[in-house]
Write an enzyme that holds these catalytic residues in place. Sequence first.
Site, PDB file in Angstrom:
ATOM      1  CB  CYS A 163     -33.898  50.476  17.235  1.00 26.20           C
ATOM      2  SG  CYS A 163     -34.246  50.973  18.941  1.00 26.20           S
ATOM      3  CG  HIS A 171     -33.591  54.742  14.925  1.00 23.73           C
ATOM      4  ND1 HIS A 171     -34.670  54.032  14.608  1.00 23.73           N
ATOM      5  CD2 HIS A 171     -33.268  54.588  16.071  1.00 23.73           C
ATOM      6  CE1 HIS A 171     -35.023  53.540  15.867  1.00 23.73           C
ATOM      7  NE2 HIS A 171     -34.166  53.673  16.819  1.00 23.73           N
ATOM      8  CD  GLU A 194     -35.098  54.308  11.132  1.00 28.87           C
ATOM      9  OE1 GLU A 194     -34.096  53.951  11.075  1.00 28.87           O
ATOM     10  OE2 GLU A 194     -36.005  54.033  12.104  1.00 28.87           O
TER      11      GLU A 194
END
Lengths: 226, 84
Positions: free
Chosen positions: A87, A196, A198
Amino acid sequence: MTARVGVITFPGTLDDRDTQRAVGLAGAEAVPLWHRDKDLKQVDAVVLPGGFSYGDYLRAGAISRFSPVMETVIEQAKAGLPVLGICNGFQVLTETHLLPGAMLRNNHLHFICRDQRLRVENANTAWTTEFSAGQEISVPLKNIDGRYTADERTLDELEAEGRVVFRYLDGNPNGSLRDIAGITNAAGNVVGLMPHPEHAVEPLIGTGRTDGLGFFTSILKKLVGA
Amino acid sequence: MARVVVDVMLKPEILDPQGQAVQRALPRLGFDGIAIAEVRQGKRFELEVDGPVDDAALTRIQELADTFLANTVIEDFTVKVEPS
């Protein structure tokens, strides 16, 4: 011995803690790195996490590019250090020109936050070997400056060299050219993407899928051959 | 003191949805008497320079605009010295 993966915190970074946690869940050691510190503490790889570094002033990633830590990251990335930009981290990587192209405001001008299906196009980069080419994964997407842009020649070059790593499925969320969600450099050590991974590493959270974990187990496998 | 103005605009081939949104809002706001076919939005930087703006200073400002104020992958820029 395990791999040491650095996670950089800029002022305005939001996802550094989630990224550190994801690195740990994959079995590697997360090493916090600070934007004003040129020293990378001898990490084996670096993640630039999401957020709004320096408030996205001027352009997303434009000011972070000139931070002391990035001087070392740029130098070492060119020498082969694996770097993942997520991002805002992807935006920083395009601003530094470690990755070609640029990020612009979403074509519909709205902040978007949703689970996003992606197709893995390249499973040979330092960060994607745990996937297979053509595999479909789902991870959260949340941004307003997510429209990937590059000139036609650059786009053709990326396609021809297999450097489009991820493509959006189920409709283009932001007007990114050729549905590009993530790309890599020619050497395959630097990867950037808008969604994302994560945030998709534990079954209890979000989609219930752990598709994002593959990024972090890929790098661990590359570094220690585990 | 002298003022140097750096104008940064998206390249013509780059889609500018913010400019489009401004353009589309014009009739609704009552500004429909004139035919404004397109609006493009950019950025203006005013640099107040202490001392003379000579060629050396302008070269540095050009460099600053090229590497920092504009991202030349997507933007063009112009540098102008304003008459004081």
